[in-house]
Motif scaffolding. Structure first.
Motif, mmCIF file in Angstrom:
data_model
loop_
_atom_site.group_PDB
_atom_site.id
_atom_site.type_symbol
_atom_site.label_atom_id
_atom_site.label_comp_id
_atom_site.label_asym_id
_atom_site.label_seq_id
_atom_site.Cartn_x
_atom_site.Cartn_y
_atom_site.Cartn_z
ATOM 1 N N PRO A 98 0.858 -1.415 -0.073
ATOM 2 C CA PRO A 98 -0.099 0.442 -0.069
ATOM 3 C C PRO A 98 0.904 1.185 0.108
ATOM 4 O O PRO A 98 0.247 2.290 -0.542
ATOM 5 C CB PRO A 98 -1.116 -0.172 1.405
ATOM 6 C CG PRO A 98 -1.359 -1.773 1.671
ATOM 7 C CD PRO A 98 0.356 -2.495 0.949
ATOM 8 N N VAL A 139 -1.779 -6.415 -1.830
ATOM 9 C CA VAL A 139 -2.207 -4.980 -2.050
ATOM 10 C C VAL A 139 -3.583 -5.826 -3.029
ATOM 11 O O VAL A 139 -3.610 -6.725 -3.971
ATOM 12 C CB VAL A 139 -1.695 -4.582 -3.189
ATOM 13 C CG1 VAL A 139 -2.733 -3.365 -3.550
ATOM 14 C CG2 VAL A 139 -0.387 -3.741 -2.568
ATOM 15 N N SER A 142 -8.359 -4.223 -5.979
ATOM 16 C CA SER A 142 -8.965 -3.373 -6.311
ATOM 17 C C SER A 142 -8.291 -1.940 -6.024
ATOM 18 O O SER A 142 -8.949 -0.826 -6.025
ATOM 19 C CB SER A 142 -10.296 -2.817 -5.323
ATOM 20 O OG SER A 142 -10.373 -3.447 -4.187
ATOM 21 N N GLN A 143 -6.752 -2.062 -5.674
ATOM 22 C CA GLN A 143 -6.412 -0.473 -4.776
ATOM 23 C C GLN A 143 -4.665 -1.005 -5.633
ATOM 24 O O GLN A 143 -4.791 0.259 -5.596
ATOM 25 C CB GLN A 143 -5.914 -1.283 -3.660
ATOM 26 C CG GLN A 143 -7.009 -0.832 -2.714
ATOM 27 C CD GLN A 143 -6.359 -1.144 -0.877
ATOM 28 O OE1 GLN A 143 -5.517 -0.924 -0.750
ATOM 29 N NE2 GLN A 143 -7.306 -1.861 -0.062
ATOM 30 N N GLU A 149 -2.412 -2.789 -12.219
ATOM 31 C CA GLU A 149 -3.860 -3.514 -12.673
ATOM 32 C C GLU A 149 -3.678 -5.175 -13.886
ATOM 33 O O GLU A 149 -3.735 -5.481 -14.050
ATOM 34 C CB GLU A 149 -5.365 -3.110 -12.848
ATOM 35 C CG GLU A 149 -6.789 -3.554 -12.797
ATOM 36 C CD GLU A 149 -7.296 -2.860 -12.707
ATOM 37 O OE1 GLU A 149 -8.484 -3.510 -12.491
ATOM 38 O OE2 GLU A 149 -7.160 -1.802 -13.406
ATOM 39 N N SER A 221 -4.314 5.614 -4.166
ATOM 40 C CA SER A 221 -5.464 5.980 -4.416
ATOM 41 C C SER A 221 -6.438 6.348 -4.558
ATOM 42 O O SER A 221 -7.800 6.255 -4.790
ATOM 43 C CB SER A 221 -5.292 6.797 -2.525
ATOM 44 O OG SER A 221 -5.004 7.983 -2.699
#
Length: 463
Positions: A98, A139, A142-143, A149, A221
């Motif tokens: 994160p 992680v 979705s984050q 991704e 974020s």
């Protein structure tokens, strides 16, 4: 200095000064003065990876198996050393956590390396993916920001405990030494396999301080941003008389202005470059979309219009472009690729440039220096990679100014609300500084923003 001068002069960099891989991670702050260094576990991972890579390859003695930024990003020559390593390493290894995706510095490192892969893919029209991610701390999908991704990577082959606890958990928790060793060895093998398969070529170093983050202005974020790329160009079936078809395909999206140096059509190169700024991107033909614009409606996304100067030779297309120019759409910026080695284009450069200026007088003169330089002509693929991020962010800021705003989800309080743009931002982000002065972009711009014709851009001037 040796590395930079060697690249600037066009020479090859000796393998002994090229790091095999670049380990990118987010520095963890100490808990207190004099306390243990929390990054010592990353140091151990780095040493273990280097040992495995040396054992798995024929790297000569003294070669750099890996590079890791051990400094807290300060000090004389730090940016140059980092830029040189990113410009020459063969594989980029980001340590997912994160904290990593919240770090602007890590986003800059990712961006600089990914630009190399995009550039090489444009030249060869072959995938050049050389990013091998590792889970430092797991992680949730979705984050993950868009660039992370989209990576096609299976972490399950490194072991079940690696997937659930990450390398940090394996290295810290007693009883997992065997799982740690397996995961690190598998990671090293993946690094070597990718390096030997992709063969990413060294490039000139970017000034790390001037590049944007691949994770967007608010790190990983921030909500997904969207942008549309449209292309105004002919196909090989409707070219002006005498124009060579070698730069064109069956439709506008197959236009390749930098042929034969580049093999990938400009629409898809631009799409890759925009995705590297954490946008979700769509592409389309201006001819197909020209009748669907409605200047009375608020915009739904920023846009980039890529224009072939030869497109104005077709009177119907020229009229559609002229009508589009008369609408007030400052969230659409124009980019005009221009290949100086295209002899037909050079022979008609003055005529075509003047006709495009007459067709798009508003778009050709709006925005900051970078936007006007992009409209005046982008000379090659490398320059496109340098200037497009600035043009994109300028379009995004104008979009935020003109789009409808919405209350944040769940905001039912009666006091003055904080309004959010539809891109999920609380306000326009500062644009990245240009890594090179505007007059290197192939246009005839003096870098002076005083003649900015976009009146909505008055407080956009760079400090």
């Amino acid at each position: 200095m040796f590395l930079r001068s060697h690249l600037r002069d066009g020479g090859r960099v000796p393998a002994s000064v090229q790091p095999y891989f670049f380990l990118s991670y987010a520095h963890t702050p100490r808990f207190g003065a004099g306390g243990p260094d929390p990054d010592m576990w990353v140091e151990r991972l780095f040493r273990d990876l280097c040992s495995h890579v040396m054992a798995l390859t024929d790297l000569p003695a003294g070669a750099e198996a890996g590079f890791m930024d051990r400094e807290i990003r300060s000090g004389e020559g730090w940016s140059e050393r980092l830029g040189a390593a990113l410009a020459t390493c063969r594989v980029f290894v980001p340590l997912f956590s994160p904290r990593y995706f919240a770090s602007e510095m890590c986003g800059k490192e990712w961006y600089a390396f990914a630009q190399r892969a995009i550039h090489q893919g444009a030249l060869s029209n072959q995938p050049a993916e050389a990013i091998v991610p590792a889970l430092w701390v797991p992680v949730p999908p979705s984050q993950l920001p868009g660039p992370a991704e989209r990576l096609q990577f299976n972490h399950n082959t490194f072991g079940e405990r690696y997937v659930t606890d990450g390398l940090y958990g394996l290295i810290k928790l007693r009883g997992y030494a065997e799982q740690y060793e397996r995961a690190v060895y598998e990671l090293a093998k993946r690094i070597v396999r990718v390096a030997e398969t992709v063969r990413l070529e060294p490039v000139r170093p970017l000034d790390y301080r001037g590049v944007p983050s691949a994770f967007g202005p608010a790190g990983g974020s921030s909500p997904a941003r969207t942008l549309h790329v449209s292309v105004a160009a002919a196909s090989r079936h409707d070219l002006p008389d005498g124009r060579s078809p070698e730069y064109y395909g069956d439709n506008a999206l197959e236009w390749n202005p930098y042929h034969p140096v580049a093999q990938r059509p400009i629409a898809y190169v631009a799409e890759d470059l925009v995705k590297n700024l954490n946008y979700r991107t769509s592409v389309g033909s201006f001819d197909d979309e020209a009748g669907h614009y409605d200047s009375k409606q608020p915009p739904t996304r920023p846009e980039i219009l890529i224009v072939d100067r030869w497109a104005v030779e077709d009177e119907h297309r020229r009229q559609r472009l002229a009508a589009f120019d008369q609408e007030s759409r400052p969230w659409v910026n124009v980019v005009v690729p221009w290949n100086r080695y295209d002899h037909q284009s050079r022979a008609k450069e003055i005529e075509l440039a003047q006709r495009l200026e007459e067709t798009l007088p508003v778009k050709m003169g709006q925005g900051r220096a970078a936007c006007r330089a992009a409209a005046n002509g982008v000379a090659n693929m490398e320059t496109l990679g340098q200037i497009l991020p600035q043009v994109v962010e300028a379009a995004a800021q104008q979009f935020l100014r003109h789009a409808q705003v919405y209350l944040p989800a769940g905001n039912t309080r009666t006091e003055r609300p904080r309004l959010l743009g539809p891109m999920g931002m609380s306000g326009p982000a500062a644009p990245p500084r240009a890594p090179f002065p505007p007059d290197t972009f192939g246009g005839h711009n003096d870098g002076n923003d005083s003649n900015d014709t976009d009146r909505g851009d008055a407080d956009d001037s760079e400090s």
